[in-house]
Design an enzyme around this catalytic site. Structure first.
Site, PDB file in Angstrom:
ATOM      1  CB  CYS A  49     -18.424   0.311  30.934  1.00  0.00           C
ATOM      2  SG  CYS A  49     -18.581   1.993  30.327  1.00  0.00           S
ATOM      3  CG  HIS A  85     -16.178   7.484  14.582  1.00  0.00           C
ATOM      4  ND1 HIS A  85     -15.876   8.763  14.963  1.00  0.00           N
ATOM      5  CD2 HIS A  85     -15.730   6.683  15.583  1.00  0.00           C
ATOM      6  CE1 HIS A  85     -15.307   8.742  16.149  1.00  0.00           C
ATOM      7  NE2 HIS A  85     -15.205   7.497  16.538  1.00  0.00           N
ATOM      8  CB  CYS A  97      -7.130   3.330  10.850  1.00  0.00           C
ATOM      9  SG  CYS A  97      -8.837   3.547  11.254  1.00  0.00           S
ATOM     10  CG  HIS A 116      -4.474   3.765   6.745  1.00  0.00           C
ATOM     11  ND1 HIS A 116      -4.504   4.103   5.417  1.00  0.00           N
ATOM     12  CD2 HIS A 116      -5.425   2.821   6.905  1.00  0.00           C
ATOM     13  CE1 HIS A 116      -5.437   3.407   4.797  1.00  0.00           C
ATOM     14  NE2 HIS A 116      -6.013   2.611   5.669  1.00  0.00           N
ATOM     15  CG  HIS A 125       0.154  -6.716  -5.076  1.00  0.00           C
ATOM     16  ND1 HIS A 125       0.255  -5.562  -5.810  1.00  0.00           N
ATOM     17  CD2 HIS A 125      -1.093  -7.193  -5.296  1.00  0.00           C
ATOM     18  CE1 HIS A 125      -0.894  -5.360  -6.450  1.00  0.00           C
ATOM     19  NE2 HIS A 125      -1.724  -6.338  -6.161  1.00  0.00           N
ATOM     20  CD  GLU A 182      -3.137  -8.139 -10.467  1.00  0.00           C
ATOM     21  OE1 GLU A 182      -2.335  -8.375  -9.543  1.00  0.00           O
ATOM     22  OE2 GLU A 182      -3.749  -9.027 -11.064  1.00  0.00           O
ATOM     23  NE  ARG A 196      -1.505 -10.011  -7.782  1.00  0.00           N
ATOM     24  CZ  ARG A 196      -2.512 -10.119  -6.946  1.00  0.00           C
ATOM     25  NH1 ARG A 196      -2.357 -10.839  -5.843  1.00  0.00           N
ATOM     26  NH2 ARG A 196      -3.645  -9.535  -7.185  1.00  0.00           N
TER      27      ARG A 196
HETATM   28  O1  MEZ Z   1      -6.468 -11.050  -5.367  1.00  0.00           O
HETATM   29  C1  MEZ Z   1      -5.730 -10.093  -5.106  1.00  0.00           C
HETATM   30  O2  MEZ Z   1      -4.754 -10.201  -4.370  1.00  0.00           O
HETATM   31  C2  MEZ Z   1      -6.001  -8.791  -5.725  1.00  0.00           C
HETATM   32  C3  MEZ Z   1      -7.035  -8.773  -6.745  1.00  0.00           C
HETATM   33  C4  MEZ Z   1      -5.286  -7.736  -5.362  1.00  0.00           C
HETATM   34  C5  MEZ Z   1      -5.405  -6.453  -6.036  1.00  0.00           C
HETATM   35  O3  MEZ Z   1      -4.434  -6.033  -6.635  1.00  0.00           O
HETATM   36  O4  MEZ Z   1      -6.467  -5.850  -5.991  1.00  0.00           O
END
Ligand code: MEZ
Length: 596
Positions: free
Chosen positions: A52, A95, A118, A122, A389, A402, A426
Site C-alpha cells: 500500500c 460506493h 457521507c 447524513h 435556506h 428550491e 429565501r
Molecule cells: O443556489 C442555491 O443555493 C440553490 C439553487 C439551492 C436549492 O435550493 O437548490
C-alpha cells in the site's frame, strides 16, 4: 495492475473489504501492530506495508497526500467504486454517491479510525468493516522536510470555482496546482441542487423563454437588497450564457430549465429531467482536470499566503496530511476556498442567533480561505450577511432544493395552512417558516410534481417523504387537520386555474396539486450560504485594506463578497463559481504571462 486483481479473491460484506491471495511478502507485524484493524485484516491476507505504501530510497515508506499508491491498490484488489456498487446490488451504497469518484481512503483507514464520509451530512448506519479502532500512523513524515516547490498558479479549494479557474489557466498554458484540504474534491458545489442561473442562453432560446441580462441584473439586485456590487452583478449576468456554453463544451448537460425564488423568468439551468446540478458539473470538472493531468492535491490544507515583502502574493504554505508543512511559490494565487456556513464559531461571531441551527453545507465550509486572505492583506466585506435556506429536511442536513417549490410544491404549516408565497426570496421564506408553530413546515406536492423533478427521487430514498393515497391520509401522516389541509389545497388549485394567487401573490403557479399520491416533507430553515467574503474587483483581484488590488492574488466563488449583497438568489451560486472562476483563471494566467 489488473493482473493482481485477477489473482485476488474479492471478499466483501461480512469478511470486510480486503484483498486476499495477493503475492506480497510477509508483513512486519511489529510495525503494523496486532490491534490494527484494517491493516491487520490485510496483514492476515498477506498484504505487507509495501503493498500500500510507496518505497523510496530502499527503506522509506512514504505516502503522498493523495494517498495514490494505497488507493490504486484498493482499486486493484476490490475494483473501482462503480464495480463495487454493482457487485453489492444495493441501491443506496456508499460506493455510489453523489460525491462521485473519490479515494477509498476518504473513508477507509489502515492506521486510524475509519469514518463514513457521507455521515458528515447524513446519518447512515454504515459501519466500515475493520474500521472501529485506532492506532498511530506507522511513520509520520517530519514537518518542513520538503523542498520549496515552484509552479505558475496555485488554486486553493477544489470546488466548482477552483476547478474552473484551474482548467481555464491550464488551457492557457499555465502549470497549475489545485489544493484541497478535504479528502475529497467538490466542496459545496458537489452538493448544489437546484441549478445554474443564466440568461439569454441558447437553451432558453430553444425553449422560447424570453429573458434578458437586464432582468437577471434587476432580480439579483432586488434579491440582494440592492446591497450587491453592481459591476460584479453585471458581469454575472452578461457572462452567464458563455459560462453555460463553456460548461457544455467540456461535457456538461445543463439543458433543462426551471425557476427559482426571486427570479422573474425561467433561467435556472440543470441536467435533463431536473437532476441535481452540483454532482453533475463536479463530475465533469473533475474529469476535465484529470484528463488534463492537472496536479490536484487533496488532504492539503493551506496555512497561509507567502508574500514578497512588498505586498505581492507569491505562494502558499501548505500542510499535507502525510507530507507535513511545505511551501509552494507561484506567480499567482487564486483563492476559491468557499464560505463558512459550517463554522459555528464564525457564524456566531456575525449572527449569534443562528448558532445551533443546522447547515446544508459540507464540513469543510469553515471560512479558512477568508481568514487566510484577510491575514494576507485582503479586505473582508458583508460578513454578517448569512443566508438561511428555508427548506432543509427537519432533523437533518439534507437540503430540499428550491426547485421542488419551483416545480409547484407549496408550504403548509402543521395546522394545515399555507402561509407564504413559496417563491419569495429565501430570507423572507425562512422567516415565515420560523414563525410557524414548531418553527417548521411541510413541503406538499403530488405525483405530477414528483415526476417533474428527478431530484425528488433521492428524498424518497433517504426516507424523508411522508405520503398518502388521499389528502386525508397525508394529513394524518403530517399530524395536520385533514379538513384544513383539503381547504388549503382547494384554494391553491383554484388559484392555479385562475393563474392568480390572491392569497400570497405567488407569480408562477406551474402545476396544480391534485393527482394522488400526495406527499409531504417536513422542513426547517438551515444555514446555507455566506454572502460576505474577500472583496474583489471586476478582474477578481483581491482588494487590500487600503482599497488597492493585491498583486498576484485573485479570488472567486463563495469566498468572495459583493456579488449577492444581503441575500443570494437560488441558482446564482453555481453561476458565480463558473463565471468568476473563469475570470480568475484567465487573469491569473495573464499575470503569469506578464511576469515572463
Ligand atoms: O443556489 C442555491 O443555493 C440553490 C439553487 C439551492 C436549492 O435550493 O437548490
Amino acid at each position: 495492475m489488473k493482473s493482481l486483481r485477477s489473482i485476488a479473491t474479492i471478499a466483501i460484506a461480512t469478511l470486510g473489504l480486503f484483498c486476499a491471495g495477493a503475492s506480497y511478502a510477509a508483513p512486519d507485524a511489529t510495525r503494523l501492530g496486532s490491534s490494527t484493524p484494517l491493516a491487520a485484516m490485510h496483514k492476515d491476507k498477506k498484504v505487507t506495508c509495501k503493498g500500500c505504501h510507496e518505497e523510496k530510497n530502499q527503506e522509506k515508506i512514504v505516502v503522498d497526500d493523495n494517498e495514490t499508491v494505497v488507493n490504486a491498490t484498493c482499486v486493484e484488489c476490490h475494483g473501482t467504486l462503480a464495480e463495487m456498487a454493482k457487485e453489492k446490488k444495493e441501491h443506496l451504497t456508499p460506493h455510489q454517491s453523489h460525491l462521485g469518484l473519490m479515494n477509498c481512503t476518504s473513508c477507509h483507514s489502515g492506521h486510524s479510525q475509519s469514518k463514513t464520509y457521507c455521515n458528515n451530512c447524513h446519518t447512515f448506519d454504515m459501519p466500515i468493516p475493520g474500521g472501529t479502532a485506532a492506532i498511530k500512523r506507522v511513520k509520520p513524515v517530519p514537518a518542513d522536510s520538503r523542498p520549496v516547490e515552484k509552479t505558475d498558479i496555485i488554486v486553493i479549494g477544489a470546488g466548482a470555482a477552483g476547478f474552473t479557474a484551474a482548467i481555464t489557466a491550464h488551457d492557457g498554458g499555465a502549470k497549475v496546482i489545485l489544493l484541497e484540504k478535504q479528502p475529497i474534491t467538490g466542496g459545496n458545489s458537489a452538493l448544489s441542487a437546484g441549478g445554474m442561473n443564466a440568461t439569454e442562453t441558447a437553451f432558453q432560446k430553444k425553449k422560447g423563454i424570453k429573458d434578458s441580462v437586464d432582468v437577471m441584473i434587476q432580480d439579483t439586485m432586488k434579491g440582494g437588497g440592492n446591497h450587491n456590487n453592481p459591476e460584479l452583478v453585471r458581469i454575472l449576468a452578461t457572462q452567464s450564457a458563455s459560462s453555460v456554453d463553456w460548461l457544455t463544451s467540456i461535457g456538461a448537460d445543463i439543458s433543462d430549465i426551471g425557476q427559482m425564488a426571486g427570479a422573474t423568468n425561467y433561467r435556472t439551468h440543470r441536467p435533463t429531467g431536473g437532476a441535481a446540478v452540483g454532482a453533475h458539473i463536479t463530475k465533469v470538472l473533475k474529469k476535465n482536470a484529470a484528463d488534463r493531468k492537472i496536479d490536484v492535491r487533496v488532504n492539503s490544507k493551506v496555512l497561509k499566503l507567502v508574500e514578497d515583502g512588498k505586498g505581492k502574493v507569491i505562494g502558499v504554505v501548505v500542510e499535507g496530511k502525510h507530507s507535513g508543512t511545505y511551501t509552494i511559490l507561484a506567480k499567482a494565487v487564486v483563492m476559491a476556498a468557499g464560505g463558512f456556513s459550517a463554522n459555528q464559531t464564525l457564524v456566531g461571531q456575525y449572527q449569534p442567533q443562528f448558532v445551533g441551527m443546522t447547515t446544508s453545507n459540507q464540513p469543510g465550509a469553515t471560512g479558512d480561505g477568508m481568514l487566510i486572505g484577510e491575514q494576507g492583506g485582503g479586505q473582508l466585506i458583508d460578513m454578517k450577511e448569512i443566508q438561511i435556506h428555508p427548506t432543509v429536511a427537519a432533523g437533518s442536513r439534507i437540503l430540499i432544493t428550491e426547485a421542488v417549490r419551483g416545480n409547484g410544491a407549496i408550504l403548509i404549516n402543521r395546522n394545515g395552512k399555507r402561509f407564504v408565497n413559496e417563491l419569495t426570496t429565501r430570507d423572507k421564506a425562512s422567516q415565515a417558516v420560523l414563525a410557524q408553530p414548531g418553527g417548521s413546515a411541510f413541503l406538499v406536492f403530488d405525483s405530477v410534481i414528483h415526476k417533474s423533478l428527478k431530484q425528488i427521487d433521492g428524498y424518497f430514498e433517504l426516507g424523508l417523504v411522508k405520503e398518502g393515497a388521499t389528502l386525508a391520509e397525508l394529513a394524518q401522516a403530517m399530524g395536520a387537520p385533514a379538513d384544513t389541509l383539503a381547504q388549503s389545497l382547494d384554494t391553491y388549485n383554484k388559484a392555479f386555474e385562475a393563474k392568480k394567487d390572491a392569497e400570497f401573490g405567488r407569480a408562477d403557479l406551474p402545476r396544480a396539486i391534485r393527482t394522488p399520491k400526495f406527499y409531504a416533507i417536513e422542513i426547517k430553515p438551515g444555514i446555507h450560504y455566506t454572502m460576505g467574503g474577500l472583496q474583489i474587483n471586476a478582474e477578481t483581484q483581491v482588494i487590500g485594506k487600503h482599497g488597492q488590488p493585491i498583486p498576484g492574488f485573485y479570488a472567486a466563488g463563495e469566498v468572495t463578497g459583493g456579488v449577492h449583497g444581503k441575500n443570494r438568489l437560488g441558482g446564482n451560486s453555481i453561476s458565480e463559481t463558473i463565471t468568476f472562476g473563469r475570470i480568475a483563471g484567465a487573469n491569473a494566467l495573464k499575470a503569469v504571462k506578464n511576469s515572463k
